[in-house]
Scaffold this motif. Structure first.
Motif, short mmCIF file in Angstrom:
data_model
loop_
_atom_site.label_atom_id
_atom_site.label_comp_id
_atom_site.label_asym_id
_atom_site.label_seq_id
_atom_site.Cartn_x
_atom_site.Cartn_y
_atom_site.Cartn_z
N MET A 174 0.85 -1.18 0.00
CA MET A 174 0.00 0.00 0.00
C MET A 174 0.89 1.24 0.00
SD MET A 174 -3.26 0.56 0.18
CE MET A 174 -4.45 1.72 0.68
N LEU A 175 0.65 2.14 -0.95
CA LEU A 175 1.45 3.36 -1.05
C LEU A 175 0.91 4.43 -0.10
CD1 LEU A 175 1.80 3.57 -4.93
CD2 LEU A 175 3.56 2.94 -3.30
N PRO A 176 1.81 5.26 0.41
CA PRO A 176 1.31 6.37 1.25
C PRO A 176 0.55 7.36 0.37
CG PRO A 176 3.65 6.62 0.82
CD PRO A 176 3.25 5.28 0.26
N PRO A 177 -0.34 8.16 0.95
CA PRO A 177 -1.05 9.15 0.14
C PRO A 177 -0.05 10.08 -0.57
CG PRO A 177 -1.95 9.08 2.38
CD PRO A 177 -0.71 8.22 2.36
N ALA A 178 -0.38 10.46 -1.79
CA ALA A 178 0.49 11.40 -2.53
C ALA A 178 0.51 12.72 -1.78
CB ALA A 178 -0.04 11.60 -3.95
N PRO A 179 1.62 13.44 -1.83
CA PRO A 179 1.69 14.73 -1.13
C PRO A 179 0.68 15.73 -1.71
CG PRO A 179 3.70 14.33 -2.41
CD PRO A 179 2.85 13.13 -2.55
N LYS A 180 0.26 16.64 -0.87
CA LYS A 180 -0.68 17.70 -1.30
C LYS A 180 0.07 18.98 -1.64
CE LYS A 180 -4.81 15.84 -0.25
NZ LYS A 180 -5.49 15.21 -1.33
N TRP A 181 1.21 19.19 -1.00
CA TRP A 181 1.96 20.44 -1.14
C TRP A 181 3.44 20.16 -1.38
CZ3 TRP A 181 -1.55 24.01 -1.66
CH2 TRP A 181 -2.75 23.86 -1.00
N HIS A 182 4.09 21.07 -2.07
CA HIS A 182 5.51 20.95 -2.38
C HIS A 182 6.36 20.77 -1.12
CE1 HIS A 182 9.30 21.64 -4.46
NE2 HIS A 182 9.60 22.49 -3.50
N HIS A 183 6.05 21.51 -0.07
CA HIS A 183 6.87 21.45 1.15
C HIS A 183 6.80 20.07 1.82
CE1 HIS A 183 3.52 21.76 4.04
NE2 HIS A 183 2.98 22.62 3.17
N PHE A 240 8.35 9.03 -0.93
CA PHE A 240 8.65 9.09 -2.37
C PHE A 240 8.99 10.52 -2.80
CE2 PHE A 240 6.20 5.25 -1.90
CZ PHE A 240 6.77 4.37 -2.79
N GLY A 241 9.37 11.35 -1.84
CA GLY A 241 9.66 12.76 -2.11
C GLY A 241 10.67 12.96 -3.22
N ALA A 242 11.73 12.17 -3.23
CA ALA A 242 12.78 12.32 -4.25
C ALA A 242 12.22 12.01 -5.64
CB ALA A 242 13.97 11.42 -3.94
N LEU A 243 11.34 11.01 -5.72
CA LEU A 243 10.74 10.67 -7.02
C LEU A 243 9.79 11.77 -7.50
CD1 LEU A 243 9.98 6.87 -6.55
CD2 LEU A 243 11.80 7.90 -7.92
N PHE A 244 9.06 12.37 -6.56
CA PHE A 244 8.17 13.47 -6.94
C PHE A 244 8.97 14.71 -7.34
CE2 PHE A 244 4.79 11.13 -4.59
CZ PHE A 244 3.87 11.07 -5.62
N GLN A 287 4.05 2.38 -11.29
CA GLN A 287 4.94 2.64 -12.41
C GLN A 287 5.87 3.81 -12.12
OE1 GLN A 287 2.78 3.34 -16.02
NE2 GLN A 287 4.38 2.43 -17.27
N LYS A 288 5.28 4.95 -11.69
CA LYS A 288 6.10 6.13 -11.43
C LYS A 288 5.30 7.16 -10.65
CE LYS A 288 4.97 8.38 -15.82
NZ LYS A 288 5.49 8.98 -17.03
N CYS A 289 6.02 8.17 -10.19
CA CYS A 289 5.41 9.33 -9.55
C CYS A 289 5.32 10.43 -10.60
CB CYS A 289 6.27 9.82 -8.38
SG CYS A 289 6.33 8.66 -7.01
N LYS A 290 4.25 11.17 -10.57
CA LYS A 290 4.06 12.22 -11.56
C LYS A 290 3.71 13.52 -10.85
CE LYS A 290 2.03 12.98 -16.01
NZ LYS A 290 1.26 12.47 -17.11
N ALA A 291 4.24 14.61 -11.37
CA ALA A 291 3.94 15.94 -10.84
C ALA A 291 3.49 16.81 -12.00
CB ALA A 291 5.18 16.54 -10.18
N ARG A 292 2.46 17.60 -11.74
CA ARG A 292 1.94 18.49 -12.77
C ARG A 292 1.74 19.86 -12.15
NH1 ARG A 292 -2.81 15.81 -14.26
NH2 ARG A 292 -3.78 16.93 -12.58
N LEU A 293 2.23 20.87 -12.82
CA LEU A 293 2.08 22.25 -12.36
C LEU A 293 0.80 22.81 -12.95
CD1 LEU A 293 3.46 24.53 -10.76
CD2 LEU A 293 4.51 25.25 -12.91
N VAL A 294 -0.07 23.34 -12.10
CA VAL A 294 -1.33 23.90 -12.57
C VAL A 294 -1.47 25.33 -12.09
CG1 VAL A 294 -2.50 21.66 -12.70
CG2 VAL A 294 -2.64 22.99 -10.60
N VAL A 295 -2.05 26.15 -12.94
CA VAL A 295 -2.31 27.55 -12.57
C VAL A 295 -3.61 27.57 -11.78
CG1 VAL A 295 -3.57 28.15 -14.68
CG2 VAL A 295 -2.35 29.92 -13.44
N ARG A 296 -3.68 28.45 -10.82
CA ARG A 296 -4.87 28.58 -9.98
C ARG A 296 -5.92 29.41 -10.71
NH1 ARG A 296 -4.54 28.77 -4.44
NH2 ARG A 296 -6.78 29.02 -4.70
N GLY A 297 -6.59 28.79 -11.65
CA GLY A 297 -7.61 29.47 -12.45
C GLY A 297 -8.78 29.97 -11.62
#
Length: 142
Positions: free
Chosen positions: A1-10, A17-21, A71-81
């Protein structure tokens, strides 16, 4: 079981999995650089003067293969529309495939025994052209 994905950069510093993110962030930014999807300018640049500058945030997810294996960790940058000033003359929405439309397409494929192929276009949104400039602050940590 994977830990929840982070919500914030910090949170990356303490995430297992911080290094992978972090690597995924760099990869994502590199793809924007290759696509020339943005230009970094100073806040005091005449082009940005008087314009609304939106915040951004990172969205982190895990990607799995068709068998459900990590498979992998993915990060996507989104603008706060959601911070964008509402316009009376322009629509501010992103078109998505409705669930009902998807089910109809799947029913047609099943009825006629069609093969379905899924494509994953890496950073597809970076290919979209906007008819106007959007000003965004740099992401946290950069």
């Amino acid at each position: 079981m994977l830990p929840p994905a982070p919500k914030w950069h910090h949170e990356l510093k303490s995430h297992p999995f911080g290094a992978l993110f972090e690597q995924a962030e760099l990869s994502h930014l590199q793809s924007h650089k290759e696509m020339r999807s943005w230009t970094e300018i100073d806040r005091e640049d005449p082009h940005a003067k008087g314009k609304q500058i939106l915040d951004c945030m990172w969205v982190y997810i895990y990607k799995f293969d068709k068998h459900g294996r990590f498979q992998k960790c993915k990060a996507r940058l989104v603008v706060r529309g959601d911070q964008q000033a509402k316009s009376r003359t322009e629509d501010t929405y992103a078109a998505t495939l409705a669930g009902r439309s998807f089910r109809v397409l799947m029913a047609i494929a099943a009825r006629f025994d069609l093969e379905l192929i899924q494509y994953d276009v890496v950073n597809a949104f970076a290919n979209a052209e906007l008819p106007y400039d959007v000003f965004m602050s740099l992401p946290q940590g950069y």
